[in-house]
Design a protein around this motif. Structure first.
Motif, mmCIF file in Angstrom:
data_model
loop_
_atom_site.group_PDB
_atom_site.id
_atom_site.type_symbol
_atom_site.label_atom_id
_atom_site.label_comp_id
_atom_site.label_asym_id
_atom_site.label_seq_id
_atom_site.Cartn_x
_atom_site.Cartn_y
_atom_site.Cartn_z
ATOM 1 N N VAL A 161 0.835 -1.202 0.000
ATOM 2 C CA VAL A 161 0.000 0.000 0.000
ATOM 3 C C VAL A 161 0.871 1.255 0.000
ATOM 4 O O VAL A 161 0.589 2.225 -0.714
ATOM 5 C CB VAL A 161 -0.960 -0.011 1.210
ATOM 6 N N ALA A 162 1.938 1.241 0.789
ATOM 7 C CA ALA A 162 2.854 2.381 0.810
ATOM 8 C C ALA A 162 3.457 2.616 -0.579
ATOM 9 O O ALA A 162 3.601 3.764 -1.022
ATOM 10 C CB ALA A 162 3.963 2.144 1.833
ATOM 11 N N ALA A 163 3.787 1.536 -1.276
ATOM 12 C CA ALA A 163 4.324 1.665 -2.631
ATOM 13 C C ALA A 163 3.286 2.236 -3.579
ATOM 14 O O ALA A 163 3.605 3.075 -4.442
ATOM 15 C CB ALA A 163 4.800 0.299 -3.136
ATOM 16 N N ASN A 164 2.048 1.800 -3.435
ATOM 17 C CA ASN A 164 0.986 2.301 -4.309
ATOM 18 C C ASN A 164 0.761 3.797 -4.100
ATOM 19 O O ASN A 164 0.548 4.548 -5.056
ATOM 20 C CB ASN A 164 -0.307 1.532 -4.046
ATOM 21 N N ILE A 165 0.829 4.220 -2.844
ATOM 22 C CA ILE A 165 0.678 5.647 -2.541
ATOM 23 C C ILE A 165 1.859 6.427 -3.105
ATOM 24 O O ILE A 165 1.700 7.506 -3.693
ATOM 25 C CB ILE A 165 0.552 5.853 -1.020
ATOM 26 N N HIS A 166 3.053 5.868 -2.944
ATOM 27 C CA HIS A 166 4.247 6.530 -3.487
ATOM 28 C C HIS A 166 4.156 6.669 -5.004
ATOM 29 O O HIS A 166 4.494 7.729 -5.564
ATOM 30 C CB HIS A 166 5.492 5.733 -3.107
ATOM 31 N N LEU A 167 3.694 5.629 -5.686
ATOM 32 C CA LEU A 167 3.575 5.674 -7.143
ATOM 33 C C LEU A 167 2.578 6.740 -7.597
ATOM 34 O O LEU A 167 2.768 7.388 -8.623
ATOM 35 C CB LEU A 167 3.142 4.302 -7.669
ATOM 36 N N SER A 168 1.525 6.911 -6.806
ATOM 37 C CA SER A 168 0.514 7.896 -7.184
ATOM 38 C C SER A 168 0.963 9.328 -6.924
ATOM 39 O O SER A 168 0.437 10.270 -7.521
ATOM 40 C CB SER A 168 -0.788 7.619 -6.427
ATOM 41 N N LEU A 169 1.960 9.510 -6.043
ATOM 42 C CA LEU A 169 2.394 10.858 -5.667
ATOM 43 C C LEU A 169 3.792 11.208 -6.154
ATOM 44 O O LEU A 169 4.231 12.353 -5.981
ATOM 45 C CB LEU A 169 2.352 11.011 -4.135
ATOM 46 N N LYS A 170 4.497 10.246 -6.768
ATOM 47 C CA LYS A 170 5.907 10.468 -7.071
ATOM 48 C C LYS A 170 6.139 11.579 -8.104
ATOM 49 O O LYS A 170 7.210 12.191 -8.127
ATOM 50 C CB LYS A 170 6.561 9.175 -7.547
ATOM 51 N N ASP A 171 5.152 11.846 -8.951
ATOM 52 C CA ASP A 171 5.325 12.893 -9.963
ATOM 53 C C ASP A 171 4.867 14.263 -9.469
ATOM 54 O O ASP A 171 5.012 15.263 -10.185
ATOM 55 C CB ASP A 171 4.548 12.526 -11.230
ATOM 56 N N LYS A 172 4.337 14.289 -8.273
ATOM 57 C CA LYS A 172 3.881 15.554 -7.695
ATOM 58 C C LYS A 172 5.076 16.290 -7.088
ATOM 59 O O LYS A 172 5.794 15.747 -6.245
ATOM 60 C CB LYS A 172 2.821 15.290 -6.626
ATOM 61 N N ALA A 173 5.302 17.515 -7.520
ATOM 62 C CA ALA A 173 6.446 18.287 -7.025
ATOM 63 C C ALA A 173 6.282 18.585 -5.537
ATOM 64 O O ALA A 173 5.190 18.981 -5.096
ATOM 65 C CB ALA A 173 6.567 19.589 -7.804
ATOM 66 N N PRO A 174 7.329 18.390 -4.736
ATOM 67 C CA PRO A 174 7.229 18.680 -3.299
ATOM 68 C C PRO A 174 7.051 20.175 -3.051
ATOM 69 O O PRO A 174 7.603 21.006 -3.777
ATOM 70 C CB PRO A 174 8.559 18.179 -2.742
ATOM 71 N N THR A 175 6.296 20.502 -2.048
ATOM 72 C CA THR A 175 6.086 21.905 -1.699
ATOM 73 C C THR A 175 7.332 22.463 -1.024
ATOM 74 O O THR A 175 8.244 21.721 -0.635
ATOM 75 C CB THR A 175 4.884 22.052 -0.758
ATOM 76 N N ARG A 176 7.349 23.766 -0.863
ATOM 77 C CA ARG A 176 8.483 24.405 -0.205
ATOM 78 C C ARG A 176 8.620 23.916 1.240
ATOM 79 O O ARG A 176 9.741 23.699 1.738
ATOM 80 C CB ARG A 176 8.306 25.923 -0.222
ATOM 81 N N VAL A 177 7.493 23.703 1.889
ATOM 82 C CA VAL A 177 7.522 23.217 3.276
ATOM 83 C C VAL A 177 8.088 21.800 3.331
ATOM 84 O O VAL A 177 8.897 21.470 4.204
ATOM 85 C CB VAL A 177 6.101 23.256 3.882
ATOM 86 N N GLU A 178 7.652 20.955 2.375
ATOM 87 C CA GLU A 178 8.162 19.584 2.333
ATOM 88 C C GLU A 178 9.670 19.569 2.168
ATOM 89 O O GLU A 178 10.382 18.801 2.825
ATOM 90 C CB GLU A 178 7.510 18.810 1.184
ATOM 91 N N LYS A 179 10.171 20.405 1.277
ATOM 92 C CA LYS A 179 11.611 20.464 1.059
ATOM 93 C C LYS A 179 12.343 20.894 2.325
ATOM 94 O O LYS A 179 13.434 20.397 2.627
ATOM 95 C CB LYS A 179 11.934 21.439 -0.079
ATOM 96 N N ALA A 180 11.711 21.805 3.064
ATOM 97 C CA ALA A 180 12.358 22.337 4.264
ATOM 98 C C ALA A 180 12.406 21.324 5.404
ATOM 99 O O ALA A 180 13.376 21.280 6.172
ATOM 100 C CB ALA A 180 11.637 23.607 4.726
ATOM 101 N N ILE A 181 11.370 20.490 5.501
ATOM 102 C CA ILE A 181 11.287 19.601 6.663
ATOM 103 C C ILE A 181 11.578 18.134 6.332
ATOM 104 O O ILE A 181 11.634 17.305 7.241
ATOM 105 C CB ILE A 181 9.899 19.681 7.325
ATOM 106 N N SER A 182 11.775 17.799 5.054
ATOM 107 C CA SER A 182 11.928 16.393 4.675
ATOM 108 C C SER A 182 13.093 15.721 5.400
ATOM 109 O O SER A 182 12.992 14.572 5.834
ATOM 110 C CB SER A 182 12.096 16.261 3.159
ATOM 111 N N GLY A 183 14.200 16.456 5.532
ATOM 112 C CA GLY A 183 15.355 15.885 6.225
ATOM 113 C C GLY A 183 15.043 15.543 7.665
ATOM 114 O O GLY A 183 15.432 14.479 8.168
#
Length: 417
Positions: free
Chosen positions: A252-274
């Protein structure tokens, strides 16, 4: 046939899963002197639980990530099963036959110790077909999991994996059709809760289960005789159905990742991903050590079932590592060294059992136990990498080339037990 883009962090995580099993088992096999035992060895000896949880969740993730397209491909299911056979069977077959022959010759294993040499062949069909963990039975002095020697005691997970693969063929079309994030998480969560509910039910009725086990299979199947061989142990740990939620959560995690992998990360995501990735790594390790070192000594239920209890946390860890590959922690886990060792994770898993007992042969040298332990661990890593390069990968490619409809190129990520 594998279609997913390579995710180095998951290769690295495969290495850590195999490494955790390796160091935990070698703590029991090499550092087994009570004079050496301390909080460090106690902590290391529990890491196999985390390793198996990682393996099963990773298996679900990488299988769906690489093979989700089989739901629409003609003959895809046959290709999938052949690819899995080419991946798992060759090294397993060589090591198992070697162990079977030596156990038969030296009277090792369950039937060897019982003095029933022909009994060696009773369990053979289950081991050759990867079905020894699908059923509970007793042959000679042990259950099906412990019929031969050291390799047979760890390859139960391959049997569980085979069960997962057949289950995946039943759910892949449904999973590919899902687009609702809430529904997917709900299904995975429901499966997890059912698994935990079963564990609680087994625990509550453990005495009744033990009585049934004795009547059906004899005293060997009881906890009083030996928990490892008991029916209750099989229900709690070796049973494919009790491990299935971990595989489904990963898929299920892979399926969610596949559905979202082409979506560009937001500025907040980039800031907190680490911070998110690092936090997940730390939280998973903390959860594991807390369950096994702080809670389990006072509550045997957690000691017997801890690895399933934190499957959701492991699933989130696998997801964030794949979704935020540029995070510092993701790059560290997916370094060149860990990726190379991750490629050899299957060899590490099998060879550590096949060769592990040999470390005891060097006790006569009176080496420092920790030096012997570290030397044994490093030796297994080196031998496993050689095994991957010289046997595992060439044979896998050769087998895939035998089936002309299976691409011969290297898979980006290959799930392991």
């Amino acid at each position: 046939m594998a279609t997913g883009k390579h995710i180095p962090a998951l290769d690295g995580l495969r290495f850590f899963a195999a490494f955790f099993v390796l160091i935990a088992h070698y703590t029991h096999w090499v550092l087994n002197d009570q004079k050496i035992a301390n909080s460090l060895t106690n902590g290391i000896s529990t890491m196999a639980g985390l390793g198996m949880a990682l393996f099963f969740v990773l298996s679900g993730f990488v299988i769906h990530y690489n093979y989700h397209s089989i739901c629409d491909a003609p003959g895809g299911r046959k290709q999938f099963l052949w690819a899995r056979f080419a991946r798992l069977y060759p090294l397993y077959f060589v090591l198992f036959i070697a162990e079977f022959a030596s156990s038969f010759y030296y009277h090792r294993g369950s039937c060897g110790h019982a003095g029933v040499r022909m009994g060696f062949f009773f369990a053979l069909p289950f081991y050759l077909t990867f079905t020894q963990a699908w059923f509970y039975s007793v042959i000679c002095q042990n259950n099906l999991i412990y019929q031969y020697h050291m390799v047979s005691s760890v390859i139960w997970s391959l049997s569980v994996e085979a069960f997962f693969y057949l289950t995946y063929l039943l759910i892949v079309r449904w999973l590919c059709s899902q687009s609702s994030l809430f529904k997917q998480i709900s299904i995975a969560g429901f499966g997890y809760l059912v698994g935990v509910g079963l564990l609680l039910w087994f625990d509550h009725y453990s005495s009744a289960i033990d009585r049934v086990a004795e009547v059906a299979f004899g005293p060997i199947a009881t906890v009083q005789h030996n928990y490892q061989d008991s029916l209750l142990r099989w229900l709690n740990y070796f049973n494919p159905l009790i491990n299935l939620p971990a595989f489904v959560c990963g898929a299920v995690a892979a399926n969610i990742h596949l559905s979202l992998k082409d979506k560009a990360p937001t500025r907040v995501e980039k800031a907190i991903s680490g911070y998110v990735v690092t936090g997940c790594v730390v939280a998973t390790l903390a959860a594991h050590l807390s369950v096994y070192l702080m809670i389990a000594p006072h509550n045997p239920f957690f000691g017997r079932n801890g690895s399933l209890l934190y499957v959701p946390m492991v699933t989130v860890l696998v997801y964030v590592l794949s979704h935020y590959p540029q995070a510092l922690c993701s790059r560290a886990i997916g370094s060149k060294l860990t990726v190379k060792l991750g490629e050899a994770s299957y060899s590490i898993y099998l060879l550590h059992a096949f060769l592990g007992w040999n470390a005891r042969d060097y006790y006569y040298l009176n080496l420092n136990p920790w030096l012997l332990y570290i030397t044994a661990v490093i030796s297994i890593l080196v031998i496993s990498r050689i095994s991957f390069l010289c046997f595992e990968r060439p044979v896998q490619r050769w087998l895939r080339n035998l089936a002309q409809h299976v691409p011969s190129g290297k898979a980006n990520i290959v799930g392991t037990p």
